[in-house]
Write a protein that holds these residues in place. Structure first.
Motif, short mmCIF file in Angstrom:
data_model
loop_
_atom_site.label_atom_id
_atom_site.label_comp_id
_atom_site.label_asym_id
_atom_site.label_seq_id
_atom_site.Cartn_x
_atom_site.Cartn_y
_atom_site.Cartn_z
N ARG A 47 -8.59 1.32 16.33
CA ARG A 47 -9.58 0.89 15.34
C ARG A 47 -8.85 0.52 14.05
O ARG A 47 -7.72 0.95 13.79
CB ARG A 47 -10.59 2.00 15.08
CG ARG A 47 -11.69 2.09 16.15
CD ARG A 47 -12.64 3.23 15.83
NE ARG A 47 -13.26 3.09 14.54
CZ ARG A 47 -14.50 2.64 14.31
NH1 ARG A 47 -15.23 2.22 15.33
NH2 ARG A 47 -14.99 2.59 13.10
N LEU A 48 -9.51 -0.28 13.22
CA LEU A 48 -8.82 -0.78 12.03
C LEU A 48 -8.52 0.31 11.01
O LEU A 48 -7.70 0.11 10.10
CB LEU A 48 -9.59 -1.94 11.39
CG LEU A 48 -11.04 -1.73 10.93
CD1 LEU A 48 -11.11 -0.96 9.62
CD2 LEU A 48 -11.71 -3.08 10.76
N LYS A 53 -4.65 3.11 7.36
CA LYS A 53 -4.42 4.21 6.40
C LYS A 53 -3.10 4.94 6.65
O LYS A 53 -2.73 5.81 5.87
CB LYS A 53 -5.57 5.21 6.50
CG LYS A 53 -6.94 4.63 6.19
CD LYS A 53 -8.04 5.67 6.42
CE LYS A 53 -9.42 5.09 6.18
NZ LYS A 53 -10.50 6.08 6.46
N HIS A 54 -2.39 4.57 7.70
CA HIS A 54 -1.16 5.29 8.06
C HIS A 54 0.02 4.31 8.15
O HIS A 54 0.56 4.07 9.25
CB HIS A 54 -1.36 6.01 9.40
CG HIS A 54 -2.54 6.91 9.42
ND1 HIS A 54 -2.49 8.23 9.00
CD2 HIS A 54 -3.84 6.69 9.81
CE1 HIS A 54 -3.70 8.78 9.13
NE2 HIS A 54 -4.53 7.88 9.62
N GLU A 65 4.72 1.60 11.10
CA GLU A 65 6.12 1.18 11.21
C GLU A 65 6.78 1.87 12.41
O GLU A 65 7.51 1.25 13.19
CB GLU A 65 6.87 1.53 9.93
CG GLU A 65 6.51 0.68 8.74
CD GLU A 65 7.26 -0.65 8.72
OE1 GLU A 65 8.03 -0.90 9.67
OE2 GLU A 65 7.07 -1.42 7.78
N LYS A 66 6.51 3.15 12.56
CA LYS A 66 7.12 3.91 13.65
C LYS A 66 6.59 3.42 15.00
O LYS A 66 7.35 3.34 15.99
CB LYS A 66 6.85 5.39 13.46
CG LYS A 66 7.64 6.29 14.40
CD LYS A 66 7.49 7.76 14.03
CE LYS A 66 8.23 8.10 12.75
NZ LYS A 66 8.25 9.56 12.48
N MET A 67 5.29 3.10 15.07
CA MET A 67 4.72 2.56 16.31
C MET A 67 5.44 1.28 16.73
O MET A 67 5.81 1.11 17.90
CB MET A 67 3.22 2.29 16.13
CG MET A 67 2.34 3.52 16.10
SD MET A 67 0.60 3.11 15.81
CE MET A 67 0.21 2.16 17.29
N ALA A 99 -5.00 -6.77 6.01
CA ALA A 99 -3.94 -7.10 5.05
C ALA A 99 -2.82 -6.05 5.11
O ALA A 99 -1.63 -6.39 5.00
CB ALA A 99 -4.51 -7.19 3.64
N GLU A 100 -3.19 -4.79 5.31
CA GLU A 100 -2.20 -3.72 5.42
C GLU A 100 -1.52 -3.73 6.78
O GLU A 100 -0.30 -3.60 6.89
CB GLU A 100 -2.86 -2.36 5.18
CG GLU A 100 -3.33 -2.13 3.76
CD GLU A 100 -2.18 -2.12 2.77
OE1 GLU A 100 -1.13 -1.52 3.10
OE2 GLU A 100 -2.33 -2.72 1.69
N ILE A 101 -2.31 -3.90 7.83
CA ILE A 101 -1.75 -3.88 9.19
C ILE A 101 -0.76 -5.02 9.38
O ILE A 101 0.28 -4.86 10.03
CB ILE A 101 -2.89 -3.95 10.23
CG1 ILE A 101 -3.76 -2.69 10.17
CG2 ILE A 101 -2.32 -4.12 11.65
CD1 ILE A 101 -5.04 -2.77 10.97
N ARG A 102 -1.04 -6.17 8.77
CA ARG A 102 -0.17 -7.34 8.95
C ARG A 102 1.18 -7.18 8.26
O ARG A 102 2.10 -7.99 8.48
CB ARG A 102 -0.86 -8.60 8.42
CG ARG A 102 -2.02 -9.11 9.26
CD ARG A 102 -2.34 -10.55 8.91
NE ARG A 102 -2.48 -10.76 7.47
CZ ARG A 102 -3.62 -10.63 6.78
NH1 ARG A 102 -4.72 -10.29 7.43
NH2 ARG A 102 -3.65 -10.84 5.50
N LYS A 103 1.34 -6.16 7.43
CA LYS A 103 2.65 -5.93 6.80
C LYS A 103 3.70 -5.55 7.84
O LYS A 103 4.91 -5.65 7.58
CB LYS A 103 2.52 -4.85 5.72
CG LYS A 103 1.72 -5.30 4.51
CD LYS A 103 1.59 -4.19 3.47
CE LYS A 103 0.79 -4.67 2.26
NZ LYS A 103 0.63 -3.59 1.25
#
Length: 454
Positions: free
Chosen positions: A269-270, A274-275, A280-282, A319-323
């Motif tokens: 889920r979006l 928040k993590h 990054e680790k994933m 926007a955060e996930i795409r980083k």
């Protein structure tokens, strides 16, 4: 041993959808449980081995287990059962079998037992010789009657059972439109259930209408199973992989520590945005493909669905996930109740604003135990069409399919296709030559479809 030779069958016949890239892991769990309880277990996927006669006759099979998850498997299942010798015990399970118990018993008089819901514990009870009357979760024939035992409680995934892939007789490969993409593929289940309550969703309920709370396997168990998987591309089939982010991080740490090099596709889920550190680790652990349900471009629909977010939060989250350089696949539903055509068509520009890589466009559908059914019954003009698609007088099935087609054409322009290909190549998700072949076929179909009159 009560039974000596067990045959586990994934039914299929010509003309039905194939989906040959999907290993039947539910049936593989059953076959794995049977090891040690019977002398021999044979696993047959009829998409690859359509002739069962040699197995049934020559191997003196006395226990046959069939997995029926989809309605299009019913005819194949009935044809198989008609050919099974009378001395063999016939057990049928799977999602569709659970939902349509009475229909299957009526259509196939030779069915002895239907497993309702999860089958691992039940097949152990059956093979061990426990009296049928004492096995919760089954329906069975007794003389001329059908007996329905009480519902079985849903189990938690606190154990370490996983499929023995050595039982497979075929290899599964990633396909696009029946094109071999040059990549061995496998599936893994690390959790079941979901803590959310989206109105349209039927997967968090089992086919009996029981709410399935989320339950996850220990990280160590997941990674031990990964060590048995040869394929470099793995689909995680969980409804929601990232419910417990502490568990996710442990899985990633173990994968990295063990030097496991695979590419994973997971449903999340979006709220995962928040993590950022775990994201990054994933990615570093190989979880490079995220599939996320957005469902609609309309806030009123998201509220009605109880999705737990609105379009503004979706924009913030992506926007955060795409980083992180994930390949992001978004799910949308076409034909959501109370949406008009213009609102449905906003899916394409909204998906582009979120900068999704690819999108999936499903028509709204319901099932026997879906919470949607009450809403449909109380809504004027709505009805359930073929294949359980929710339609209305204003938007019948043909119109909905047309709208879905227009959304797809609007989103998948040639520049978009080339951008997708570039990302796939850079991430080394599949081999270059198969990307080129897929682009050619997809582009050709796109050009042809644009030339057709709507």
């Amino acid at each position: 041993m009560l039974y000596k030779n067990a045959l586990c069958v994934y039914p299929h016949q010509q003309g039905a959808p194939e989906k040959k890239y999907c290993p039947p892991i539910g049936l593989e769990y059953i076959a794995t449980v049977l090891e040690g309880l019977v002398e021999k277990v044979t696993l047959v996927d009829m998409r690859f081995e359509p002739n069962l006669d040699d197995f049934i006759v020559n191997d003196n099979i006395d226990l046959v287990c069939l997995s029926v998850n989809w309605d299009y498997q019913q005819d194949a299942t009935i044809n198989i059962i008609d050919r099974i010798p009378s001395h063999s015990k016939v057990v049928v399970g799977g999602r569709y079998a659970t939902t349509c118990v009475e229909e299957l018993f009526a259509a196939a008089p030779n069915i002895d037992i239907i497993v309702r819901g999860d089958g691992e514990e039940i097949i152990r009870d059956i093979a061990s010789g426990l009296p049928l009357k004492d096995i919760p979760g089954i329906s069975y024939r007794e003389d001329s009657r059908i007996i329905h035992n009480k519902i079985r409680d849903l189990r938690s995934l606190h154990d370490a059972i996983y499929p023995n892939r050595k039982l497979r007789r075929v290899k599964y490969r990633l396909l696009y439109k029946n094109i071999d993409l040059g990549q061995a593929v496998d599936f893994i289940s690390t959790s079941v259930g979901c803590p959310y309550n989206c109105k349209f969703c039927t997967f968090t309920n089992n086919p009996l209408g029981q709410k399935r709370n989320w339950s996850g396997r220990p990280a160590s168990s997941v990674v031990e199973e990964l060590k048995t998987i040869d394929a470099a591309f793995v689909f995680v089939v969980d409804d929601n992989f990232a419910v417990d982010m502490e568990r996710v991080e442990k899985i990633c740490d173990l994968i990295i520590a063990e030097g496991i090099k695979k590419t994973f596709a997971v449903a999340v889920r979006l709220e995962i945005y928040k993590h950022p550190q775990i994201l990054e680790k994933m990615f570093n652990a190989g979880f490079k493909i995220l599939t996320i349900g957005i469902e609609s471009a309309q806030n009123k629909t998201l509220r009605a669905m109880q999705k737990g977010f609105d379009t503004a939060l979706a924009e913030k989250a992506f926007a955060e996930i795409r980083k992180v350089n994930f390949f992001i696949h978004g799910y949308f539903i076409v034909g959501c109740m109370e949406e008009n055509e213009a609102e449905m068509l906003e899916v394409a520009p909204f998906a582009k604003s979120l900068k999704l890589d690819t999108i999936n466009l499903s028509l709204l559908r319901t099932e026997k135990y879906s919470p949607l059914n009450e809403l449909i019954a109380n809504s004027s003009g709505y009805y359930v069409s073929e294949k359980n698609i929710v339609c209305s007088e204003e938007y019948p099935l043909k119109v909905l399919r047309n709208i879905r087609h227009r959304i797809g054409r609007s989103y998948y322009t040639l520049p978009t296709i080339l951008r997708i290909a570039k990302k796939i190549i850079n991430a080394r998700l599949i081999s270059f030559r198969y990307v080129v072949k897929s682009i050619f076929i997809f582009s050709f179909r796109l050009i042809v479809s644009k030339g057709k009159k709507i």
